[in-house]
Design an enzyme around this catalytic site. Structure first.
Site, PDB file in Angstrom:
ATOM      1  CB  ALA A 113      -0.891   0.000   1.240  1.00 34.48           C
ATOM      2  CE  LYS A 114       5.519   4.958  -0.535  1.00 37.18           C
ATOM      3  NZ  LYS A 114       6.760   4.207  -0.273  1.00 37.18           N
ATOM      4  N   GLY A 115       0.605   5.878   0.540  1.00 37.28           N
ATOM      5  CA  GLY A 115      -0.245   7.046   0.667  1.00 37.28           C
ATOM      6  C   GLY A 115       0.518   8.306   0.350  1.00 37.28           C
TER       7      GLY A 115
END
Ligand code: NAD
Length: 423
Positions: A113-115
């Protein structure tokens, strides 16, 4: 019915385009699992959030934030949060996908995941930064959690930002949930060794690659792009092993010294104001960084930096990808043709997520390890992963990047197949 993914159509050499082309290259090595390969090209979930805050002068500002969960077949999502004015959904998608591959490459029980928030944190006051972080955390709170998705630091985010994220999430759920983020301050459930872990992993994989190339680290000349958390720690460790850091580039410019830059004086200055004010080296044009006389090149800034043209002119024998996605596919081909060995991001910079995993495990067990134990475990996990990848590369006569994807994607798609599709 297929989803409308028109927004994912990559622009040339964009991070997402680079990632898709890396997936295409691994498909021939996936055997029967290749029927699941399309999974790798579609993020599981992408959340776009509005982040409104009140500025110190009373005005209201809006920022755009993202959290993308690319794949969670092997475990909860894991990946950093980036604060940068150029962050886009497409960039975050690519970064999340590389996390899926990375966590599988080192065999951690996570997905990817990444933000990110499209904001220049340098233009915010401390209080404004806190408000942006807290509102963003609340907005993405519906999809993160210690068993769902665990953010961590990335470009322009640090332990303080993680402390605010942990506190905001905890207040919203009504408990202290230290396991919701990693890279926290030590007294809030952080782990020893986490700050230096990514740079240390770059060093561990680089040391092994240099050994296999017959390149003696003592006296080896190293050029580093990006002198933040990853680049500066890697530089320090290589210098301790006897290498000379002959060129450093950051957002302020490029400095060189063929006899080696003195890191003890450069590091505090670089942290405070950037590298160009440094007296112990000469300032050169940024583009000249790419043909500086060196043995090892460490891109540790942003994506897409090693272009075809720069790959053609580098004098390095070894490229260690501290950054995520620094090399575009055309440059990868040129480096391979020129016999330059590339240790790809998805293994080279996996030290950070590995110690993040240690932090998460320590938070759950409420039992904390000493730094020697952490560094030894990190070394062991990175070396085991790298050796397996190297064997795969030798067996199929493929690059280390495609070999890392082969090892990782087999694990991801095997998990996908064994779980089956529900509903
Ligand atoms: P950071 O914010 O600590 O440092 C970034 C560095 O890049 C700074 O020195 C900055 O001046 C430099 N930089 C920014 N724009 C530049 C430009 N246009 N040209 C040259 N230099 C530029 O960030 P970081 O945590 O060190 O991350 C660097 C890279 O490593 C990113 O690609 C990140 O995704 C990746 N990475 C970070 C971690 C981690 O644990 N922090 C883990 C894995 C991968």
């Amino acid at each position: 019915m297929s989803a409308d993914l028109s927004y994912v159509q990559p622009t040339p050499n964009s991070p997402w385009g680079t990632y898709l082309s890396q997936v295409d290259r691994v498909v021939p090595y996936l055997g029967e699992l290749s029927r699941w390969a399309e999974t790798l090209k579609r993020p599981k979930r992408a959340l776009i959030v509005d982040v409104p805050i009140e500025m110190d002068d009373g005005s209201i500002a809006h920022f755009e934030g993202y959290r993308v969960q690319h794949n969670m077949s092997r475990g909860p999502g894991k990946g950093g949060v980036r604060f940068h004015p150029d962050v886009t959904l497409e960039e975050v998608m690519a970064l999340s996908a590389w996390m899926t591959v990375k966590t599988a490459a080192v065999n951690l029980p996570y997905g990817g995941a990444k933000g990110g928030i499209r904001v220049d944190p340098k233009k915010l006051t401390h209080k404004e930064l806190e408000r942006v972080t807290r509102r963003y955390t609340s907005e993405i709170g519906i999809i993160i959690g210690p068993q769902q998705d665990i953010p961590a630091p990335d470009v322009n985010t640090n332990a303080q930002v993680m402390a605010w994220m942990m506190d905001t999430y905890s207040m919203n759920v009504g408990g202290t949930a230290t396991g919701v983020v990693t890279g926290k301050p030590l007294h809030l459930g952080g782990s020893l060794g986490r700050v230096k872990a990514t740079g240390r992993g770059v060093f561990v994989t680089g040391r092994e690659a240099a050994r296999r190339l017959g390149l003696d680290l003592r006296g080896a000349r190293i050029a580093v792009q990006g002198f933040g958390n990853v680049g500066s720690v890697a530089a320090e460790l290589f210098a301790e092993a006897g290498a000379k850091i002959v060129a450093v580039q950051d957002h302020t410019g490029t400095i060189v010294n063929a006899n080696g830059l003195d890191l003890k004086t450069l590091l505090p200055l670089a942290r405070a104001e950037g590298v160009v004010g440094f007296k112990g080296g000469d300032v050169i044009a940024n583009e000249s960084f790419w043909d500086v006389a060196c043995d090892i090149l460490i891109p540790a800034a942003l994506e897409g930096q090693v272009t075809a043209e720069r790959a053609q002119k580098t004098q390095a024998r070894l490229v260690l990808e501290g950054a995520n996605g620094p090399t575009v596919p055309a440059a990868d081909d040129i480096l391979a043709e020129r016999g330059v060995l590339v240790v790809p991001d998805v293994i080279c910079n996996a030290g950070g997520v590995t110690v993040s995993y240690f932090e998460w495990v320590q938070d759950f067990s409420s039992f904390f390890w000493d730094e020697d134990e952490i560094n030894q475990r990190l070394d062991r996990i990175m070396m085991n992963a790298l050796n397996q990848i190297w064997d795969t590369a030798d067996r199929h006569r493929i690059t280390l990047r495609t070999a890392t994807f082969a090892v990782a994607c087999e694990r991801i798609l095997m998990a996908r197949q064994e779980r089956g599709l529900y509903p």
